[in-house]
Design a protein around this motif. Structure first.
Motif, PDB file in Angstrom:
ATOM      1  N   GLU A 203       0.843  -1.404  -0.310  1.00 45.22           N
ATOM      2  CA  GLU A 203       0.063   0.030  -0.047  1.00 45.22           C
ATOM      3  C   GLU A 203       0.829   1.283  -0.072  1.00 45.22           C
ATOM      4  N   LEU A 204       1.969   1.168   0.869  1.00 39.78           N
ATOM      5  CA  LEU A 204       2.960   2.243   0.726  1.00 39.78           C
ATOM      6  C   LEU A 204       3.310   2.632  -0.521  1.00 39.78           C
ATOM      7  N   ASP A 205       3.877   1.678  -1.101  1.00 42.23           N
ATOM      8  CA  ASP A 205       4.399   1.971  -2.784  1.00 42.23           C
ATOM      9  C   ASP A 205       3.424   2.429  -3.275  1.00 42.23           C
ATOM     10  N   ASN A 206       2.183   1.906  -3.601  1.00 41.56           N
ATOM     11  CA  ASN A 206       1.212   2.418  -4.226  1.00 41.56           C
ATOM     12  C   ASN A 206       0.916   3.840  -4.137  1.00 41.56           C
ATOM     13  N   VAL A 207       0.812   4.331  -2.638  1.00 41.08           N
ATOM     14  CA  VAL A 207       0.691   5.583  -2.388  1.00 41.08           C
ATOM     15  C   VAL A 207       1.721   6.491  -2.762  1.00 41.08           C
ATOM     16  N   ILE A 208       2.931   5.990  -2.688  1.00 41.01           N
ATOM     17  CA  ILE A 208       3.910   7.040  -3.308  1.00 41.01           C
ATOM     18  C   ILE A 208       3.831   6.942  -4.784  1.00 41.01           C
ATOM     19  N   GLY A 209       3.602   6.001  -5.253  1.00 41.64           N
ATOM     20  CA  GLY A 209       3.683   6.359  -6.928  1.00 41.64           C
ATOM     21  C   GLY A 209       2.498   7.099  -7.338  1.00 41.64           C
ATOM     22  N   LEU A 210       1.222   7.101  -6.605  1.00 40.65           N
ATOM     23  CA  LEU A 210       0.262   8.181  -6.817  1.00 40.65           C
ATOM     24  C   LEU A 210       0.690   9.487  -6.330  1.00 40.65           C
ATOM     25  N   LEU A 211       1.189   9.645  -5.265  1.00 39.33           N
ATOM     26  CA  LEU A 211       1.953  11.153  -4.915  1.00 39.33           C
ATOM     27  C   LEU A 211       2.797  11.633  -5.956  1.00 39.33           C
ATOM     28  N   GLN A 212       3.698  10.790  -6.363  1.00 47.98           N
ATOM     29  CA  GLN A 212       4.788  11.350  -7.467  1.00 47.98           C
ATOM     30  C   GLN A 212       3.933  11.901  -8.664  1.00 47.98           C
ATOM     31  N   GLN A 213       2.758  10.923  -9.055  1.00 46.80           N
ATOM     32  CA  GLN A 213       2.161  11.533 -10.318  1.00 46.80           C
ATOM     33  C   GLN A 213       1.452  12.644  -9.973  1.00 46.80           C
ATOM     34  N   GLU A 214       0.972  12.874  -8.649  1.00 51.10           N
ATOM     35  CA  GLU A 214       0.293  14.120  -8.566  1.00 51.10           C
ATOM     36  C   GLU A 214       1.406  15.350  -8.556  1.00 51.10           C
ATOM     37  N   VAL A 215       2.520  15.092  -8.002  1.00 51.95           N
ATOM     38  CA  VAL A 215       3.505  16.228  -7.889  1.00 51.95           C
ATOM     39  C   VAL A 215       3.768  16.538  -9.239  1.00 51.95           C
ATOM     40  N   ASP A 216       4.198  15.535 -10.220  1.00 53.34           N
ATOM     41  CA  ASP A 216       4.416  15.721 -11.548  1.00 53.34           C
ATOM     42  C   ASP A 216       3.236  16.497 -12.398  1.00 53.34           C
ATOM     43  N   ALA A 217       2.130  16.367 -11.997  1.00 53.82           N
ATOM     44  CA  ALA A 217       1.123  17.005 -12.826  1.00 53.82           C
ATOM     45  C   ALA A 217       1.214  18.398 -12.377  1.00 53.82           C
ATOM     46  N   ILE A 218       1.442  18.819 -10.846  1.00 50.08           N
ATOM     47  CA  ILE A 218       1.096  20.037 -10.386  1.00 50.08           C
ATOM     48  C   ILE A 218       2.385  20.949 -11.102  1.00 50.08           C
TER      49      ILE A 218
END
Length: 558
Positions: A203-218
């Protein structure tokens, strides 16, 4: 009368402060100060003012301070005319300078004007260009003069703020909350419940991946930020050289990473200047050619797959292959006895020092050449420039840019490999494949180089251990592994002892210029969690290898 003078100057100062706050309407402030009506003999200085008015030169504190200083000088001038200055004493907060002999007037040469264009707008001292006497505030700010040229350019061209939708920020906050909860579960679970810990790690790996996508989108910003000032640039150029044209923009709503958008400004300015000045014919020339007297220049952006494309197209005279080839032969860039295809001939335009301009103007043809654009696109963005042309109908310059983030810093996918007992990282964006060579596929050339045949394609073989002065642990080449990398159109195989795995790493730069001290192709420092390693700069490695071959060939010929 004193109150009237003060009120007039305060109105101008308010307009300047509004420019400082918004970064817009610099042309109004320039007009209010009377700078647009100055009679200047230097094409370079005129161009500096034009770039400020056109929005090409970003507004910074030095420019605002200089404008306010001009206001103070005008106030003093009006007070002096009205007889309100007593005995010539300094007033109005202006420090008196010792008188000096007037400098002899000398008209600037075309070469000096060309140098002014070669400098980046951010590095040019606008106060000096606008007024012979810089304001006291600028002179007192000595530490600002200590900045390097690179620091000035980066500070002025960088996008300092990004507008982010609130819903995207809410998602980032939500993901951070999930990170905290997952961390708490792992910390409280200890080693007693391994299944629960394993599930939490997934779950931690999944959340980190989603967080990276959001930061890249920002980090994505619309191209409109740099496309909008281009309207004023083209309008100003067309009025200056007396050409009628219709300028249209398409795809300015395309969002790209802020580092890409920041790096596109100068290449686009150069391409548009060339399109207006060299690409389009004069009004008389268009009528003689049976064209509409109003030319067309189009700036278009679109995305296809993992690449973004930006095109500058005009319906002018196009590129003459015969003229380009003759110029390339004259410059020593082409062989007289060699047959070249049209596409190959057009590529000579991108070579260093190539120019078909018959004279230097204050718009283009200054000897800078298209190589400045190509080097900026290739070195900074890992992109390329393509040329399309039809003689008599127009030309197009297309910039292609890969959309993956730069591997210089940040979170990137990479290969982790071992060489001589040490661990190194190769960014995956440069990797084509991993290959295990056989003895019969490796050829030793007379000059000491090696090549390897990878499924029928010949590549230069670079032993990473030799390049880094290490002792390889695996001497049998059939037990080693070759990482085939590609930089631009050039491919090579880097031989390592073993490729361990592929994973995401965090790349950070060194606080000291390691690459300049030791002259090794190291990009930065890669953090992988359980261990750290140096990141190989494959582009620099291949470039150093090609430079070494060129040097050796020159020595052999001599």
């Amino acid at each position: 009368m004193q109150d009237s003078i003060i009120q007039c100057i305060e109105d101008i100062e308010k307009q300047i402060l509004d420019v400082a706050a918004t970064g817009q309407n610099a042309d109004g402030a320039v007009d209010a100060l009377g700078l647009s009506n100055m009679k200047l003999s230097s094409a370079g200085v005129i161009a500096l003012l034009d770039m400020l008015v056109d929005g090409i030169t970003p507004i910074n504190d030095d420019i605002i301070t200089a404008m306010l200083g001009i206001c103070e000088a005008q106030k003093r001038f009006l007070f002096a005319m009205g007889g309100y200055l007593q005995d010539g004493s300094p007033a109005l907060g202006i420090t008196e300078r010792s008188p000096s002999a007037p400098k002899e007037f000398r008209e600037e040469s075309e070469e000096e004007a060309a140098k002014a264009f070669e400098e980046e707008p951010a590095e040019t001292e606008m106060p000096t260009a606008a007024s012979p006497s810089p304001p006291a505030e600028t002179e007192a700010n000595e530490p600002a003069k200590g900045k390097t040229r690179q620091e000035k350019a980066s500070s002025s061209q960088a996008i300092s703020s990004i507008r982010v939708p609130t819903d995207r920020l809410d998602r980032v906050i939500e993901l951070v909350g999930k990170l905290m909860v997952t961390y708490a579960v792992i910390a409280q679970g200890g080693t007693m419940n391994l299944d629960r810990v394993s599930s939490s790690l997934r779950e931690l790996d999944n959340v980190i991946g989603l967080l990276q996508q959001e930061v890249d989108a920002i980090r994505l910003v619309p191209l409109k930020q740099i496309f909008m000032p281009m309207h004023r640039l083209v309008k100003s150029l067309s009025q200056k050289i007396g050409k009628k044209l219709d300028f249209t923009v398409h795809g300015d709503d395309l969002h790209l990473d802020k580092t890409i958008v920041e790096s596109l400004n100068e290449p686009l300015v150069h391409l548009l200047r060339n399109a207006v000045d060299h690409g389009l014919e004069t009004t008389e020339g268009r009528l003689e050619a049976g064209k509409n007297e109003v030319g067309r220049v189009t700036l278009t952006a679109w995305r296809k797959g993992d690449n973004a494309f930006i095109e500058v197209r005009d319906d002018g005279r196009g590129l003459d292959p015969d003229r380009i080839l003759n110029k390339a032969i004259e410059k020593g860039l082409a062989e007289p006895d060699t047959e070249y295809k049209t596409d190959e001939i057009l590529q000579f335009v991108l070579q260093s020092g190539f120019s078909t301009a018959e004279k230097i103007t204050d718009v283009s043809g200054r000897g800078v050449g298209m190589d400045a654009v190509v080097n900026s696109i290739r070195n900074t963005l890992d992109g390329d420039v393509l040329i399309e042309s039809e003689l008599g109908k127009g030309a197009a310059f297309i910039i292609s840019i890969p959309l993956d983030r730069s591997a210089n810093e940040g979170i990137v996918d990479a290969l982790v490999c071992k060489v001589g007992g040490d661990t190194f990282i190769v960014p995956s964006r440069d990797v084509v494949e991993i290959y295990m060579p056989r003895n019969h596929e490796v050829v030793h050339l007379p000059d000491g180089r090696e090549t390897v045949d990878v499924r029928g394609e010949i590549h230069s073989l670079l032993r990473l251990a030799d390049l880094l002065d290490l002792e390889p642990e695996i001497t049998d080449i059939q037990m080693a592994q070759a990482i085939v990398v590609r930089v631009g159109d050039y491919k090579a195989a880097i031989l390592v002892d073993e490729v361990l795995k592929q994973q995401q790493v965090v790349i950070t730069g060194f606080t000291v210029p390691i690459e300049e001290i030791f002259h090794v192709p190291i990009l930065g420092f890669g953090m992988m969690g359980e261990s750290d390693a140096l990141v190989i700069n494959t582009e620099e490695m291949l470039q150093n290898f090609q430079d070494r071959l060129h040097t050796e060939n020159q020595q052999t010929l001599t």
